[in-house]
Motif scaffolding. Structure first.
Motif, mmCIF file in Angstrom:
data_model
loop_
_atom_site.group_PDB
_atom_site.id
_atom_site.type_symbol
_atom_site.label_atom_id
_atom_site.label_comp_id
_atom_site.label_asym_id
_atom_site.label_seq_id
_atom_site.Cartn_x
_atom_site.Cartn_y
_atom_site.Cartn_z
ATOM 1 N N GLN A 40 46.666 -44.848 50.467
ATOM 2 C CA GLN A 40 45.201 -44.805 50.497
ATOM 3 C C GLN A 40 44.693 -43.436 50.949
ATOM 4 O OE1 GLN A 40 44.838 -47.839 48.640
ATOM 5 N NE2 GLN A 40 42.878 -47.548 49.616
ATOM 6 N N TYR B 232 46.924 -42.706 44.518
ATOM 7 C CA TYR B 232 45.548 -43.192 44.597
ATOM 8 C C TYR B 232 44.619 -41.989 44.575
ATOM 9 C CZ TYR B 232 41.277 -45.356 46.289
ATOM 10 O OH TYR B 232 39.981 -45.783 46.405
ATOM 11 N N SER C 46 38.418 -43.705 42.620
ATOM 12 C CA SER C 46 38.830 -45.067 43.013
ATOM 13 C C SER C 46 39.782 -45.672 41.985
ATOM 14 C CB SER C 46 37.613 -45.974 43.197
ATOM 15 O OG SER C 46 36.831 -45.534 44.273
ATOM 16 N N TYR D 82 44.017 -46.120 40.853
ATOM 17 C CA TYR D 82 45.448 -46.035 41.143
ATOM 18 C C TYR D 82 46.132 -45.595 39.857
ATOM 19 C CZ TYR D 82 44.454 -48.565 45.390
ATOM 20 O OH TYR D 82 43.945 -48.928 46.605
ATOM 21 N N VAL E 88 42.306 -50.101 38.333
ATOM 22 C CA VAL E 88 41.188 -50.169 39.269
ATOM 23 C C VAL E 88 41.594 -50.789 40.603
ATOM 24 C CG1 VAL E 88 38.856 -51.075 39.610
ATOM 25 C CG2 VAL E 88 39.557 -50.292 37.364
ATOM 26 N N THR E 89 42.544 -51.736 40.587
ATOM 27 C CA THR E 89 42.954 -52.377 41.837
ATOM 28 C C THR E 89 44.410 -52.059 42.164
ATOM 29 O OG1 THR E 89 43.718 -54.452 40.858
ATOM 30 C CG2 THR E 89 41.372 -54.301 41.410
ATOM 31 N N ARG E 90 44.710 -52.062 43.443
ATOM 32 C CA ARG E 90 46.064 -51.784 43.907
ATOM 33 C C ARG E 90 47.032 -52.869 43.451
ATOM 34 N NH1 ARG E 90 45.391 -51.119 49.599
ATOM 35 N NH2 ARG E 90 45.632 -53.361 49.825
ATOM 36 N N GLU E 91 46.610 -54.128 43.494
ATOM 37 C CA GLU E 91 47.485 -55.240 43.119
ATOM 38 C C GLU E 91 47.924 -55.134 41.658
ATOM 39 O OE1 GLU E 91 44.574 -55.580 44.781
ATOM 40 O OE2 GLU E 91 45.469 -56.028 46.731
#
Length: 193
Positions: free
Chosen positions: A67, A103, A108, A110, A124-127
């Protein structure tokens, strides 16, 4: 035989250390880890390819570093050995593939990068990025002509965080901390030429 105050103090310290270790053991067993949940090998054309799913459960320290702009490099270690090979026999194949996740705070986003091919994917999301990082489909392992006919071979796979690729100031801490020692167990499948 009565105990002196110093002996009682040392005895209490010993009990405190024992209690600390007992309380710490469950926390160590719940540490982050990588797990290969699916690993299959198949013949495709004139080669054997690998499909695998790897669950990357990063520690809080690794996620915090990600992050804050520190790229994390993952190494997929592949070995091909003849089934029943003696310990001193050389591997038919011993290769390492490297992937990186970054990141980009301003966007914003990844980014997952295949360091062999240079292919980049944004998420868009870390998961979702972690999931994409762990999906290995149709990875070329070895050509048929490199194997002896009629023999059975084990293809073994392991995933690990590459600590040597971390920024130099972070490495000493990472080498000594269990929060950074992230890897999977070896996973194996068999092929026959």
């Amino acid at each position: 035989m009565p105990f002196s105050l110093k002996q009682l103090h040392n005895l209490r310290l010993g009990h405190l250390w024992l209690l600390a270790w007992i309380l710490l053991l469950p926390a160590l067993s719940l540490a982050a880890e990588f797990q290969i949940t699916n690993h299959t090998c198949r013949s495709e054309g004139d080669a054997f390819v690998l499909d695998a799913s790897i669950e990357f459960d990063f520690s809080d320290k690794a996620i915090e570093a990600l992050q804050n702009g520190v790229p994390l490099t993952l190494e997929i270690h592949l070995q091909v050995r003849r089934k029943g090979a003696w310990v001193w026999e050389r591997d038919v194949l011993d290769s390492r593939r490297r992937y990186q996740i970054r990141y980009h705070a301003l966007a914003s986003v990844y980014q997952v990068i295949d360091l062999q091919s240079g292919t980049r994917q944004g998420f868009v999301t870390r998961e979702v990025a972690f999931s994409a990082l762990g999906d290995i489909l149709g990875l070329l392992v070895i050509q048929h002509h490199q194997l002896k006919k009629g023999k059975i071979y084990n293809i073994e796979l392991k995933a690990a965080l590459d600590l040597d690729s971390l920024p130099l100031p972070l490495r000493p801490h990472a080498y000594l901390s269990p929060a950074w020692n992230l890897s999977s167990e070896w996973s194996s499948c068999q092929i026959r030429r």
